[in-house]
Structure formats: C-alpha cells, structure tokens
Design a protein around this motif. Sequence first.
Motif, short mmCIF file in Angstrom:
data_model
loop_
_atom_site.label_atom_id
_atom_site.label_comp_id
_atom_site.label_asym_id
_atom_site.label_seq_id
_atom_site.Cartn_x
_atom_site.Cartn_y
_atom_site.Cartn_z
N PHE A 126 21.82 72.08 22.99
CA PHE A 126 21.07 71.13 22.18
C PHE A 126 21.77 69.77 22.18
O PHE A 126 21.15 68.73 22.41
N HIS A 171 12.53 75.77 24.68
CA HIS A 171 12.57 75.42 23.26
C HIS A 171 13.96 75.78 22.76
O HIS A 171 14.36 76.93 22.78
N GLU A 175 21.00 79.33 21.47
CA GLU A 175 20.16 78.19 21.14
C GLU A 175 18.78 78.26 21.78
O GLU A 175 17.91 77.46 21.45
N GLU A 190 16.45 69.92 14.06
CA GLU A 190 17.33 70.80 14.83
C GLU A 190 16.58 71.63 15.88
O GLU A 190 17.15 72.58 16.42
N ASP A 191 15.33 71.27 16.14
CA ASP A 191 14.56 71.91 17.20
C ASP A 191 14.29 70.89 18.30
O ASP A 191 14.12 69.69 18.04
N VAL A 248 12.23 70.53 22.29
CA VAL A 248 11.50 71.05 23.45
C VAL A 248 11.89 70.20 24.65
O VAL A 248 11.78 68.97 24.62
N ARG A 306 12.31 66.04 20.26
CA ARG A 306 13.19 66.59 19.22
C ARG A 306 12.58 66.42 17.84
O ARG A 306 12.02 65.37 17.51
N VAL A 346 15.31 79.44 22.08
CA VAL A 346 14.28 80.12 21.30
C VAL A 346 13.22 80.72 22.20
O VAL A 346 12.78 81.85 22.00
N ARG A 390 17.09 75.44 19.72
CA ARG A 390 17.38 75.23 18.30
C ARG A 390 18.90 75.11 18.16
O ARG A 390 19.64 75.97 18.63
N ARG A 391 19.33 74.05 17.51
CA ARG A 391 20.77 73.79 17.40
C ARG A 391 21.42 74.81 16.48
O ARG A 391 21.10 74.90 15.30
N THR A 392 22.37 75.57 17.04
CA THR A 392 23.08 76.57 16.26
C THR A 392 24.58 76.41 16.35
O THR A 392 25.31 77.13 15.68
N LEU A 401 6.36 71.34 15.02
CA LEU A 401 7.75 70.89 14.94
C LEU A 401 7.84 69.50 14.35
O LEU A 401 8.68 69.23 13.48
#
Length: 246
Positions: A227, A217, A76, A197-198, A200, A194, A78, A219-221, A95
Amino acid sequence: MANERLRAAMVAGGWTQARLAEATGVDPKSVERWVNLGRVPRRHTALRAAEALREDVHTLWPALRQVRSARAVSAELVALYDQRADVPASLFVNLFAAAHERIDILVYAAVFLHEAYPRLNDLLVERAESGCAVRIAVGDADSDNVRQRGEEERFGHGIESRCRLALMHYRPLLATPGIELRTHGTTLYNSIYRADEDMVVNAHVWGVNAYGAPVWHLRRTLDNGLFDTYSNSFDSVWQAGRPVEG
C-alpha cells in the motif's frame, strides 16, 4: 487421481508401500494415499521419500514446485481481479463514499468512472465538504507519454481525447475547497484509486487497454508494504503534476 510417477519410481526401486512408509516415518496408509489418490505429503516428508527413492521431489510431486516458488499472499491484498472490466463500479463508489480523510485518483483518463456513476462529482463534493482531502491527477493530453500510450494500446488519438474529457468532468470540482486537480505527463505504470486505507490499483500492460489489465484491491495493514509503495508513487507523480486553475 493416482500418482503414476511415484508408482513407477517405487516399482523401479523395488519399494513396497510398507517399506517406503518405514523409511519416511509415516503410516503405510499414507503412502497408499500418495500412490492411489495422488495425495501430496508435507514437504519434509516428501523430501525424505524422494531421497530414499533417489528421485527429484518435484518430479514425484510437481505441486510442491508451485508451493515452494509461490509467495504467501500479502496481508494487504483484499482481492485480485483478472481485468478491470471485472471490477464492479460499486467498489469504487463505496470506497469513496466511506472515505473520511483522503481520496486520491491517479489516471490518464478513467472516464469509465463518470460513465458508470454519473453522480461521481456530487459524491466527491460531499466527501470534501465533510473534511476529506481530494486529489485528482489526470493525464496531460499534450504529453508525449500520453500519445505513446495511445500508440501502444492502438487507441490512436482516442486516449488524448479521453484525457481532455476527464479534465472536463473534473474541472467543476475546483469550486469546492479541499479538492485539487492536476495534470501529469508521467509514464503511467498503474492507475491508483485511494480511499483512506483502501486502494484499487489497475496495473497497465503494454498493448492492452486499461479495462483488460489486472486490478488489485489493497488495504493498508502495515508500514512500508504494498500500500505504501503505491501511495508513495502517487505522491511523486502529484508533486510533478501541474495544478489546474479553476
């Protein structure tokens, strides 16, 4: 760079490169590279060599201690920035501009956003009018935790003034459906920005102003990862916040 620790251990034990290669199941050229070029073998090979030499594997190859103790970088993550001052304002702007479902902002003040991008309010209005839910939580200038943060960062009453300034910046947004504004008096461990799905995250460090503290940074995975941890934190603060009236 030669591995003098390994060379000394081999000399002390009477080991030749060929003999150590045979004991560890590798080519003698590999052992030569370990010694003369400082190459680091695979962990299982290094463990066999250290056992043969009766030495600690981390003494022979200190780099393996770092590899062993280091966690794999999260899928997650970045990017990681040493301090917020290194983060380009365009990251936040891009973003937010790309968000379609939600924008969440949790800060004490973060007036740097409006200073760096004067059209921030216009951007948030545009996103809200496109159906994006926008939630903004700023620090309550009268809360004990905000005053405490000012003392810890040697900011004096400046942080309280900046909280009031942030509220002044964001208040006009209340005229736009889909945008909510609250104040909060929680201890702010992290500022959160937020966009769908990104996210900071500006971690806060005792005695250090936010611009000098690290940022990641995300990113929701996956479910229940980093996240979601920060997202749940935002939701908890949001529920405890006080709505600002238009």
